[in-house]
Design a protein around this motif. Structure first.
Motif, short mmCIF file in Angstrom:
data_model
loop_
_atom_site.label_atom_id
_atom_site.label_comp_id
_atom_site.label_asym_id
_atom_site.label_seq_id
_atom_site.Cartn_x
_atom_site.Cartn_y
_atom_site.Cartn_z
N GLN A 226 0.86 -1.17 0.23
CA GLN A 226 -0.04 -0.03 -0.08
C GLN A 226 0.78 1.15 0.09
O GLN A 226 0.52 2.34 -0.84
N LEU B 130 -18.81 -0.43 0.26
CA LEU B 130 -17.77 -1.33 0.37
C LEU B 130 -18.31 -2.52 1.29
O LEU B 130 -17.72 -3.77 1.04
N LYS C 208 -13.75 -6.85 -0.24
CA LYS C 208 -12.60 -5.46 -0.02
C LYS C 208 -11.52 -5.67 -0.74
O LYS C 208 -10.98 -4.86 -1.25
N LYS C 209 -10.89 -6.97 -0.69
CA LYS C 209 -9.87 -7.31 -1.44
C LYS C 209 -9.99 -6.98 -3.03
O LYS C 209 -8.90 -6.30 -3.68
N ASN D 128 -10.45 -2.91 -3.60
CA ASN D 128 -9.01 -2.42 -3.57
C ASN D 128 -8.21 -2.86 -4.59
O ASN D 128 -7.69 -1.94 -5.33
N SER E 202 -9.86 -0.75 -7.92
CA SER E 202 -9.81 0.67 -7.77
C SER E 202 -8.28 1.01 -8.00
O SER E 202 -8.09 1.99 -8.58
N ASP E 203 -7.28 0.19 -7.63
CA ASP E 203 -5.88 0.59 -7.79
C ASP E 203 -5.81 0.17 -9.18
O ASP E 203 -4.96 0.97 -9.97
N THR F 83 -8.84 6.68 -5.79
CA THR F 83 -8.48 6.60 -4.60
C THR F 83 -9.23 6.83 -3.64
O THR F 83 -9.34 6.41 -2.47
N GLN G 159 -10.40 3.19 -3.02
CA GLN G 159 -9.05 2.45 -2.48
C GLN G 159 -8.82 2.70 -0.89
O GLN G 159 -8.63 1.75 -0.08
N THR G 160 -9.10 4.00 -0.67
CA THR G 160 -8.30 4.31 0.84
C THR G 160 -9.38 3.74 1.95
O THR G 160 -8.96 3.36 2.72
N ALA H 196 -11.36 1.29 1.39
CA ALA H 196 -11.28 -0.32 1.13
C ALA H 196 -10.02 -0.72 2.01
O ALA H 196 -10.05 -1.65 2.56
N VAL H 197 -8.62 0.16 1.98
CA VAL H 197 -7.35 -0.48 2.79
C VAL H 197 -7.90 -0.27 4.18
O VAL H 197 -7.74 -0.96 4.91
#
Length: 174
Positions: free
Chosen positions: A22, A72, A77-78, A81, A84-85, A120, A123-124, A126-127
């Protein structure tokens, strides 16, 4: 965190790998984001263009993050993530390819900033939602603190690194 969610006995290794990945991903994305803004600053010398690029780069992230958390909870979530990345990487690749082909429109950069910002914004959260699934409750505060420190370090380093790369003339924006 629910008591029925099993935490791997390898949670430390998993967490270190996840946080490292990350950090690298966030640093790279942030460097590209700032490099785009540097390019706009240098090539337009226009405060209005810089303002538009900043709005395109950050407003979609803020707007979508309000809805990303509840959204989410319905999905893996994986996967979210990674997707989105992937959206962020795809937008970056499209900029790279268009610049190599000679299409260097500022408006194309604004569009890419919007898509990168949306990625982003998803993703944020989700992380942040994945951390409690990997880390035992008693270590959660420390790991979240590390994630916050990585984010702050990224925000400090990325403008400097992007300006340095841009200044060396190895950037595709040149």
């Amino acid at each position: 965190m629910s008591e029925n969610i099993p935490i791997s006995s390898y949670w430390k290794q998993t967490t270190v790998l996840f946080l490292s990945a990350q950090f690298i991903s966030l640093l790279g994305s942030s460097i590209v984001q700032h490099a785009i803004i540097w390019h706009i600053v240098i090539n337009t010398s226009s405060g209005a263009m810089v303002a538009i690029s900043t709005i395109c780069g950050f407003l979609p992230q803020i707007a979508i993050s309000f809805y990303a958390g509840p959204w989410l909870d319905r999905f893996d979530k994986k996967r979210v993530n990674m997707m989105s990345d992937g959206l962020i990487a795809l937008a970056t690749a499209m900029i790279f390819i268009s610049f190599i082909l000679g299409f260097k429109s500022i408006w194309l950069l604004f569009l890419a900033l919007i898509f990168r910002s949306l990625g982003t914004g998803i993703q944020t959260p989700a992380v942040n939602a994945m951390i409690p699934l990997m880390v035992p409750r008693e270590h959660l505060v420390r790991v979240n603190g590390l994630l916050s420190s990585f984010n702050a370090l990224t925000m400090l380093m990325s403008p400097v690194i992007s300006a340095s790369i841009y200044a060396t003339k190895v950037s595709p924006f040149q």
